[in-house]
Design a protein around this motif. Structure first.
Motif, PDB file in Angstrom:
ATOM      1  N   GLN A 349       0.836  -1.193   0.000  1.00  0.00           N
ATOM      2  CA  GLN A 349       0.000   0.000   0.000  1.00  0.00           C
ATOM      3  C   GLN A 349       0.875   1.247   0.000  1.00  0.00           C
ATOM      4  O   GLN A 349       1.813   1.370   0.771  1.00  0.00           O
ATOM      5  CB  GLN A 349      -0.919   0.024   1.227  1.00  0.00           C
ATOM      6  CG  GLN A 349      -1.857   1.223   1.253  1.00  0.00           C
ATOM      7  CD  GLN A 349      -2.858   1.167   2.400  1.00  0.00           C
ATOM      8  OE1 GLN A 349      -3.197   0.091   2.864  1.00  0.00           O
ATOM      9  NE2 GLN A 349      -3.323   2.329   2.845  1.00  0.00           N
ATOM     10  N   LEU A 350       0.547   2.188  -0.901  1.00  0.00           N
ATOM     11  CA  LEU A 350       1.335   3.412  -1.042  1.00  0.00           C
ATOM     12  C   LEU A 350       0.655   4.625  -0.415  1.00  0.00           C
ATOM     13  O   LEU A 350       1.289   5.393   0.299  1.00  0.00           O
ATOM     14  CB  LEU A 350       1.615   3.693  -2.518  1.00  0.00           C
ATOM     15  CG  LEU A 350       2.442   2.644  -3.270  1.00  0.00           C
ATOM     16  CD1 LEU A 350       2.610   3.059  -4.715  1.00  0.00           C
ATOM     17  CD2 LEU A 350       3.800   2.454  -2.608  1.00  0.00           C
ATOM     18  N   THR A 369       9.823   7.495 -10.549  1.00  0.00           N
ATOM     19  CA  THR A 369      10.023   7.916  -9.155  1.00  0.00           C
ATOM     20  C   THR A 369       8.775   8.524  -8.528  1.00  0.00           C
ATOM     21  O   THR A 369       8.709   8.671  -7.308  1.00  0.00           O
ATOM     22  CB  THR A 369      11.158   8.945  -9.054  1.00  0.00           C
ATOM     23  OG1 THR A 369      10.787  10.136  -9.772  1.00  0.00           O
ATOM     24  CG2 THR A 369      12.456   8.382  -9.630  1.00  0.00           C
ATOM     25  N   LYS A 370       7.777   8.898  -9.354  1.00  0.00           N
ATOM     26  CA  LYS A 370       6.576   9.559  -8.842  1.00  0.00           C
ATOM     27  C   LYS A 370       5.319   8.854  -9.341  1.00  0.00           C
ATOM     28  O   LYS A 370       5.319   8.225 -10.407  1.00  0.00           O
ATOM     29  CB  LYS A 370       6.530  11.029  -9.291  1.00  0.00           C
ATOM     30  CG  LYS A 370       7.744  11.858  -8.910  1.00  0.00           C
ATOM     31  CD  LYS A 370       7.791  12.155  -7.429  1.00  0.00           C
ATOM     32  CE  LYS A 370       8.977  13.062  -7.092  1.00  0.00           C
ATOM     33  NZ  LYS A 370       9.057  13.340  -5.630  1.00  0.00           N
ATOM     34  N   ILE A 371       4.249   8.995  -8.572  1.00  0.00           N
ATOM     35  CA  ILE A 371       2.933   8.521  -8.985  1.00  0.00           C
ATOM     36  C   ILE A 371       1.927   9.626  -8.700  1.00  0.00           C
ATOM     37  O   ILE A 371       1.853  10.143  -7.583  1.00  0.00           O
ATOM     38  CB  ILE A 371       2.521   7.238  -8.242  1.00  0.00           C
ATOM     39  CG1 ILE A 371       3.396   6.060  -8.687  1.00  0.00           C
ATOM     40  CG2 ILE A 371       1.042   6.916  -8.485  1.00  0.00           C
ATOM     41  CD1 ILE A 371       3.086   4.753  -7.962  1.00  0.00           C
ATOM     42  N   ALA A 372       1.176  10.020  -9.722  1.00  0.00           N
ATOM     43  CA  ALA A 372       0.083  10.965  -9.545  1.00  0.00           C
ATOM     44  C   ALA A 372      -1.196  10.177  -9.295  1.00  0.00           C
ATOM     45  O   ALA A 372      -1.375   9.085  -9.833  1.00  0.00           O
ATOM     46  CB  ALA A 372      -0.070  11.847 -10.782  1.00  0.00           C
ATOM     47  N   ASN A 387       5.848  10.032  -3.943  1.00  0.00           N
ATOM     48  CA  ASN A 387       6.970   9.186  -4.312  1.00  0.00           C
ATOM     49  C   ASN A 387       6.467   7.768  -4.557  1.00  0.00           C
ATOM     50  O   ASN A 387       5.607   7.267  -3.824  1.00  0.00           O
ATOM     51  CB  ASN A 387       8.027   9.177  -3.213  1.00  0.00           C
ATOM     52  CG  ASN A 387       8.667  10.534  -3.019  1.00  0.00           C
ATOM     53  OD1 ASN A 387       8.771  11.323  -3.954  1.00  0.00           O
ATOM     54  ND2 ASN A 387       9.083  10.823  -1.791  1.00  0.00           N
ATOM     55  N   SER A 388       6.996   7.127  -5.578  1.00  0.00           N
ATOM     56  CA  SER A 388       6.494   5.803  -5.939  1.00  0.00           C
ATOM     57  C   SER A 388       6.869   4.724  -4.938  1.00  0.00           C
ATOM     58  O   SER A 388       6.338   3.614  -4.997  1.00  0.00           O
ATOM     59  CB  SER A 388       7.004   5.407  -7.330  1.00  0.00           C
ATOM     60  OG  SER A 388       8.420   5.363  -7.356  1.00  0.00           O
ATOM     61  N   ASP A 389       7.777   5.027  -4.003  1.00  0.00           N
ATOM     62  CA  ASP A 389       8.093   4.065  -2.948  1.00  0.00           C
ATOM     63  C   ASP A 389       7.253   4.315  -1.694  1.00  0.00           C
ATOM     64  O   ASP A 389       7.417   3.629  -0.675  1.00  0.00           O
ATOM     65  CB  ASP A 389       9.578   4.090  -2.604  1.00  0.00           C
ATOM     66  CG  ASP A 389      10.048   5.437  -2.060  1.00  0.00           C
ATOM     67  OD1 ASP A 389       9.212   6.349  -1.899  1.00  0.00           O
ATOM     68  OD2 ASP A 389      11.258   5.579  -1.796  1.00  0.00           O
TER      69      ASP A 389
END
Length: 461
Positions: A349-350, A369-372, A387-389
């Motif tokens: 889960q992010l 590196t990013k997720i919108a 951040n995608s992590d």
């Protein structure tokens, strides 16, 4: 019938000038603190005006395309023509003394100009040639010089290509000015509430109608090479009175539509892998929606998620390296953003629990590196970038009110191919319109200022 899209090639001839400086002139993200001052005088016409009576309109369109691209890039502040200390119309596009009639660097340095573009064009019948140079004023050096040519039908493409090269040479990353956006819209038949699939250039030009199915279509997605669009349509099958949400793929080179998945229920939310060999989508097939993978060569379907506990797993988005899939799921009680390995393993889960009860529509940045994503808080959706992590705090990039003062909804984000922008829809003006903003939310632009509704915009690679 679908309109066939023709792309006209632009022929380039590269001058033997190279950037004589280690590293790049502008660091990515630098515009957030200081924009570079760019001088971009009008294009010189070096042809015969008697033989080319349309040279003024051609030159104006070419100049306006380039200027708009560079302004939108968020890296530049444009120097005002009224501040120029020499007349660009009477000086050449190369510096003095290389050209005895050339421009003088000393006339631009006092203005605080960082970069100068000098360019000229010729027009011969329907053939246009643009000769362009980008200079750094402080070092008095040429950043790059290049010629572009094509017919008058591709003027905008020529301008976009030059703007891309400006960003590439200054930042090391291509611009997004040759990219397109696909979307669903009711613009053809709003009274019937039908939605068709369309495409357009990133700036709203070159609108193309892709489908004419006279039904509700949704969630279009580009293939990696830009030649195909996958989408979902509510259709009837022969011998069946019920409509079903089927997934199709249209080949833009020939207009051929192919059924990818027509299982009973939902077949939607398609995402291609980086090689274009597999499509990831949500399939319900009479039960809870789960994420599946379909190999486009063999037709083999592999189910990647299995609930748990009748959970909904939707909206897959494949990472740029093809190793992970982000998706939305309510497996923990409320809808959140998750990611998993490409084979369905190691689910994580992010998005975090908190004020927001709904988090949806993940989209990866080009570098992974990013997720919108869209997040619902209290009574409206806004777009965030995280951040995608999963580390750090997500950045909210949208905020606007409707005319009645209530917060507007911002949904369905999609990253630009260069990772600098995020496109989304906003209902602030009463209709669902397409906007995009810089990834930090500092600058926003409206793409579709009309009275139609637009849904699920997706940026090409």
């Amino acid at each position: 019938m679908m309109k066939t899209i023709f792309l006209f090639a632009v022929v380039f001839s590269l001058h033997s000038h190279a950037q004589e400086k280690s590293g790049f002139y502008i660091q990515l993200g630098e515009a957030a603190t200081k924009k570079s001052l760019l001088a971009f005088p009008s294009l010189l016409f070096t042809g015969d005006s008697k033989l080319s009576p349309k040279f003024q309109s051609v030159g104006a369109e070419l100049y306006n395309v380039i200027q708009n691209d560079l302004q939108v890039s968020s890296y530049f502040e444009m120097a005002k023509a009224s501040s120029y200390l020499e007349n660009p119309a009477s000086t050449g596009i190369k510096p003095f003394p290389t050209d005895p009639k050339g421009f003088h660097f000393d006339k631009w340095a006092p203005l605080g100009v960082d970069f100068l573009i000098r360019a000229a064009f010729t027009l011969n019948a329907d053939k246009v040639e643009l000769e362009s140079y980008l200079y750094e004023i402080k070092s008095r050096k040429l950043v790059f010089g290049k010629k572009y040519s094509g017919t008058t039908r591709v003027i905008r493409r020529i301008g976009h290509s030059f703007a891309n090269d400006v960003l590439k040479n200054l930042t090391g990353v291509d611009g997004m000015f040759l990219s397109q956006i696909t979307f669903a819209s009711d613009r053809t038949r709003p009274k019937e509430q039908w939605r068709e699939i369309y495409s357009m250039d990133w700036d709203g030009e070159n609108l193309q109608k892709i489908t004419d199915l006279k039904t509700i279509t949704k969630s279009p997605t580009w293939s990696p090479d830009g030649t195909k669009i996958a989408y979902t349509a509510l259709v009837k099958r022969r011998g069946n009175s019920e409509r079903n949400h089927d997934l199709f793929m249209v080949d833009l080179t020939n207009g051929k539509n192919v059924l990818i998945s027509g299982r009973p229920g939902i077949n939607s939310g398609a995402a291609f892998d980086p090689k274009g060999e597999n499509i990831f989508l949500t399939i319900s097939n009479g039960s809870e929606p789960d994420i599946n993978k379909i190999n486009l060569n063999s037709g083999t379907t592999t189910r990647l998620t299995h609930g748990p506990n009748h959970a909904m797993n939707v909206e897959p988005a494949v990472s740029p390296d093809g190793k992970q899939v982000a998706f939305s799921s309510d497996r923990n009680g409320t809808l959140h953003i998750f990611k998993m390995n490409i084979d369905g393993s190691k689910v994580e889960q992010l998005s975090k629990s908190g004020v927001s009860k709904l988090n949806s529509s993940p989209s990866w940045s080009a570098d992974g590196t990013k997720i919108a994503f869209a997040s619902y808080a209290v009574d409206h959706f806004d777009v965030f970038v995280m951040n995608s992590d999963g580390s750090g705090t997500p950045v909210r990039i949208t905020t606007a009110n409707k005319k009645n003062g209530r917060p507007a909804n911002h949904e369905d984000p999609s990253f630009s191919p260069d990772g600098r922008f995020v496109v989304y829809t906003s209902d602030r003006n009463g209709k669902n319109q397409i906007f995009f903003s810089t990834v930090d939310g500092r600058e926003e632009h409206q793409v579709t200022p009309d009275l139609n509704n637009y849904y699920r915009p997706h940026w090409s690679k």
